[in-house]
Design a protein around this motif. Structure first.
Motif, PDB file in Angstrom:
ATOM      1  N   HIS A  87     -15.838   5.791  -6.187  1.00 46.35           N
ATOM      2  CA  HIS A  87     -14.629   5.274  -6.435  1.00 46.35           C
ATOM      3  C   HIS A  87     -14.780   4.438  -6.975  1.00 46.35           C
ATOM      4  O   HIS A  87     -15.854   3.209  -7.379  1.00 46.35           O
ATOM      5  CB  HIS A  87     -13.484   4.602  -5.234  1.00 46.35           C
ATOM      6  CG  HIS A  87     -13.158   6.058  -4.781  1.00 46.35           C
ATOM      7  ND1 HIS A  87     -12.162   7.123  -4.859  1.00 46.35           N
ATOM      8  CD2 HIS A  87     -13.040   5.889  -3.368  1.00 46.35           C
ATOM      9  CE1 HIS A  87     -11.747   7.333  -4.011  1.00 46.35           C
ATOM     10  NE2 HIS A  87     -12.197   6.466  -2.712  1.00 46.35           N
ATOM     11  N   THR A 109      -6.202   0.971  -5.331  1.00 48.78           N
ATOM     12  CA  THR A 109      -4.967   1.786  -4.826  1.00 48.78           C
ATOM     13  C   THR A 109      -6.452   3.402  -5.221  1.00 48.78           C
ATOM     14  O   THR A 109      -6.960   3.719  -6.650  1.00 48.78           O
ATOM     15  CB  THR A 109      -3.766   2.231  -5.555  1.00 48.78           C
ATOM     16  OG1 THR A 109      -2.925   1.233  -4.793  1.00 48.78           O
ATOM     17  CG2 THR A 109      -3.935   3.711  -5.448  1.00 48.78           C
ATOM     18  N   VAL A 110      -6.575   4.044  -4.786  1.00 54.74           N
ATOM     19  CA  VAL A 110      -8.162   4.558  -4.516  1.00 54.74           C
ATOM     20  C   VAL A 110      -7.439   6.077  -4.412  1.00 54.74           C
ATOM     21  O   VAL A 110      -6.943   6.699  -3.017  1.00 54.74           O
ATOM     22  CB  VAL A 110      -9.543   4.504  -4.024  1.00 54.74           C
ATOM     23  CG1 VAL A 110     -10.154   3.018  -4.754  1.00 54.74           C
ATOM     24  CG2 VAL A 110      -8.920   4.836  -2.875  1.00 54.74           C
ATOM     25  N   ALA A 111      -8.225   7.298  -4.466  1.00 55.14           N
ATOM     26  CA  ALA A 111      -7.688   8.674  -4.133  1.00 55.14           C
ATOM     27  C   ALA A 111      -8.506   8.950  -2.633  1.00 55.14           C
ATOM     28  O   ALA A 111      -9.614   8.188  -2.450  1.00 55.14           O
ATOM     29  CB  ALA A 111      -8.428   9.250  -5.470  1.00 55.14           C
ATOM     30  N   ARG A 112      -7.430   9.500  -1.775  1.00 55.24           N
ATOM     31  CA  ARG A 112      -7.959   9.484  -0.881  1.00 55.24           C
ATOM     32  C   ARG A 112      -8.894  10.387  -0.972  1.00 55.24           C
ATOM     33  O   ARG A 112     -10.375  10.548   0.548  1.00 55.24           O
ATOM     34  CB  ARG A 112      -6.703  10.071   0.200  1.00 55.24           C
ATOM     35  CG  ARG A 112      -7.347  10.388   1.602  1.00 55.24           C
ATOM     36  CD  ARG A 112      -5.985   9.989   2.692  1.00 55.24           C
ATOM     37  NE  ARG A 112      -6.644   9.267   3.793  1.00 55.24           N
ATOM     38  CZ  ARG A 112      -5.855   8.746   4.923  1.00 55.24           C
ATOM     39  NH1 ARG A 112      -5.187   8.134   4.784  1.00 55.24           N
ATOM     40  NH2 ARG A 112      -7.128   8.669   5.882  1.00 55.24           N
ATOM     41  N   ASP A 117      -3.256  15.063  -3.771  1.00 58.16           N
ATOM     42  CA  ASP A 117      -2.419  13.725  -4.174  1.00 58.16           C
ATOM     43  C   ASP A 117      -2.156  12.474  -3.118  1.00 58.16           C
ATOM     44  O   ASP A 117      -1.800  11.068  -4.003  1.00 58.16           O
ATOM     45  CB  ASP A 117      -0.874  14.133  -4.663  1.00 58.16           C
ATOM     46  CG  ASP A 117      -1.185  15.697  -5.610  1.00 58.16           C
ATOM     47  OD1 ASP A 117      -1.349  15.954  -6.594  1.00 58.16           O
ATOM     48  OD2 ASP A 117       0.123  15.922  -5.895  1.00 58.16           O
ATOM     49  N   SER A 119      -2.908   8.795  -2.013  1.00 58.58           N
ATOM     50  CA  SER A 119      -4.425   7.753  -2.075  1.00 58.58           C
ATOM     51  C   SER A 119      -4.768   6.812  -1.070  1.00 58.58           C
ATOM     52  O   SER A 119      -3.725   6.779   0.199  1.00 58.58           O
ATOM     53  CB  SER A 119      -3.459   7.520  -3.490  1.00 58.58           C
ATOM     54  OG  SER A 119      -1.898   6.715  -3.242  1.00 58.58           O
ATOM     55  N   ASP A 140      -7.971  -1.025   5.398  1.00 51.94           N
ATOM     56  CA  ASP A 140      -6.975   0.720   4.965  1.00 51.94           C
ATOM     57  C   ASP A 140      -5.323  -0.209   4.995  1.00 51.94           C
ATOM     58  O   ASP A 140      -5.100  -0.388   6.458  1.00 51.94           O
ATOM     59  CB  ASP A 140      -7.476   1.616   5.305  1.00 51.94           C
ATOM     60  CG  ASP A 140      -6.576   2.951   5.235  1.00 51.94           C
ATOM     61  OD1 ASP A 140      -5.447   2.414   4.667  1.00 51.94           O
ATOM     62  OD2 ASP A 140      -6.448   3.929   5.465  1.00 51.94           O
ATOM     63  N   THR A 142      -2.943   1.513   3.749  1.00 48.93           N
ATOM     64  CA  THR A 142      -1.653   2.419   3.748  1.00 48.93           C
ATOM     65  C   THR A 142      -0.865   2.973   4.484  1.00 48.93           C
ATOM     66  O   THR A 142       0.563   2.964   4.469  1.00 48.93           O
ATOM     67  CB  THR A 142      -3.167   3.862   3.421  1.00 48.93           C
ATOM     68  OG1 THR A 142      -3.732   3.840   2.690  1.00 48.93           O
ATOM     69  CG2 THR A 142      -2.356   5.485   3.193  1.00 48.93           C
ATOM     70  N   GLN A 347      -2.977  16.847   3.884  1.00 45.98           N
ATOM     71  CA  GLN A 347      -2.751  15.294   2.312  1.00 45.98           C
ATOM     72  C   GLN A 347      -3.278  13.950   3.340  1.00 45.98           C
ATOM     73  O   GLN A 347      -4.989  13.167   2.624  1.00 45.98           O
ATOM     74  CB  GLN A 347      -1.991  15.079   2.004  1.00 45.98           C
ATOM     75  CG  GLN A 347      -1.892  15.504   0.598  1.00 45.98           C
ATOM     76  CD  GLN A 347      -0.282  15.341   0.039  1.00 45.98           C
ATOM     77  OE1 GLN A 347       0.405  14.554   0.138  1.00 45.98           O
ATOM     78  NE2 GLN A 347      -0.191  15.558  -1.117  1.00 45.98           N
ATOM     79  N   GLY A 350      -6.852  13.864   3.240  1.00 49.26           N
ATOM     80  CA  GLY A 350      -7.607  13.472   1.822  1.00 49.26           C
ATOM     81  C   GLY A 350      -8.051  15.083   1.296  1.00 49.26           C
ATOM     82  O   GLY A 350      -8.838  15.438   0.294  1.00 49.26           O
TER      83      GLY A 350
END
Length: 384
Positions: A87, A109-112, A117, A119, A140, A142, A347, A350
């Motif tokens: 990232h 906030t980064v892409a999983r 979609d 994150s 984490d 999230t 999702q 990832g």
């Protein structure tokens, strides 16, 4: 000139030349050691053991951002791939630490994963480790956001979907009471009451499953899973239904690919796709399941020869409670949550899920997941 002086001068010159050669050799040796350190950098003593013991995401990088050591959590979250930082947000944070020399902390906030979609919300802290290295630790957060979304979604789902079957049960109960002296009507209303009760139970269970899925971080305690085993488990759960509906099941292109994740969630996702394919297939047709891996991506494909999905509905099939054919969904016992469960499960790992379909020609659903890599920087990897 006296021979004695010649000997002394020669001896002095020899000493000077010898000292120079030794000095040159020492300088060359030190440069060689420095070059070897640059080419083959190592983690400072004790840091590797610390990272091995951490449950959180942590890693150490050199001045070129090569990852020298990473915890299993950092690998499973997708922060590292092929010993390289993934990232740009993380790379920027480490660059600021090198520039200022001071520790930095930032919410990222980064892409999983490489696609999809989903994150991650990370509380990242970075600091220098000696003169050459930088240490990154990321927590984490999230799940805390996901829990709040689950609470809101659960309330919305309950109010949106359960009111219809609950109202139907109430009306049927009244009709049953009014028809108490008519045995035929009593049996008819009782049968419909049972059907609505079963439907209510299925919807409630699917909502609970979806809420649990949204609330659970699939990679909090990841396992290294063989994709072939996941597919085999999902196929076994559907063999009886497939035989009853006279639909064949075929598994193609077995792979030795592995992924990080939660076994129950991934089997549930594949099971839902296979179950849908069977329910929407005609007798005498086949449902095929294929697995392949390429360029670090694992694809699990479920193909049927069923009724297909109209083009205008393709973008909505993963929405909660969306049904392409309401009447058929009621006949097959569908609640409209199966594909939504698939989407969230994938999702959480990832990945993403895609669909191709044509009305009357069948459908193909493809789950894409990041393949687990064998990395020298990872610690704690164990095959099942």
């Amino acid at each position: 000139m006296d021979s004695t002086w010649l000997v002394l001068i020669s001896l002095a010159l020899g000493l000077v030349i010898g000292a120079g050669v030794v000095a040159l050799l020492l300088v060359a040796a030190r440069r060689g050691e420095h070059a070897a350190t640059v080419v083959n950098p190592g983690v400072p003593d004790g840091i590797g053991q610390v990272l091995d013991a951490l449950d959180t995401a942590a890693l150490v990088v050199d001045p070129s951002n090569n990852v020298l050591k990473a915890s299993a959590r950092a690998i499973s979250l997708g922060l590292v791939r092929n010993d390289v930082l993934v990232h740009p947000e993380v790379v920027d944070l480490l660059a600021r630490v090198r520039s200022t020399g001071e520790p930095e902390q930032e919410t990222l906030t980064v892409a999983r994963g490489r696609f999809g979609d989903a994150s991650l919300l990370l509380e990242a802290r970075a600091s220098r480790l000696g003169s050459r290295y930088v240490l990154l630790i990321a927590d984490d957060h999230t799940e805390s956001l996901r829990l709040e979304e689950v609470r809101r979604d659960f309330i919305a789902n309950i109010s949106h979907e359960l009111k219809t079957p609950i109202a139907s049960v109430g009306l049927l109960a009244e009709a049953l009471e009014m028809a108490a002296d008519e045995p035929v009507q009593v049996r008819r209303f009782a049968r419909r009451l049972g059907e609505e009760s079963a439907r209510l139970a299925r919807i409630t269970q699917d909502i609970i499953d979806l809420s649990r899925l949204q609330a659970k971080d699939a990679l909090a305690t990841p396992e290294l899973l063989r994709v072939d085993d996941l597919v085999a488990a999902a196929i076994d759960q559907n063999r009886v239904v497939a035989e009853a509906r006279e639909v064949g099941l075929a598994v193609r292109n077995k792979s030795r690919a592995e992924v990080w994740g939660d076994e129950t969630l991934l089997v549930t996702a594949i099971d839902n796709l296979v179950s849908n394919a069977i329910n929407y297939s005609l007798p005498g047709t086949r449902v095929g399941v294929g697995v392949r891996s390429d360029a670090g991506v694992v694809e699990i494909t479920v193909t049927d020869q069923g009724v297909g999905i109209p083009e205008e509905d393709l973008e909505r099939v993963f929405e909660r409670f969306f049904r392409v054919d309401e009447a058929r969904a009621r006949n097959t016992g569908g609640t409209g949550l199966g594909l939504s469960i698939v989407k969230h499960a994938v999702q959480n790992h990832g990945g993403d899920v895609r669909v191709w379909s044509q009305a009357g020609r069948g459908s193909t659903f493809t789950i894409r997941l990041p393949e687990a890599e064998s990395s020298s920087t990872a610690s704690g990897k164990e095959s099942r």
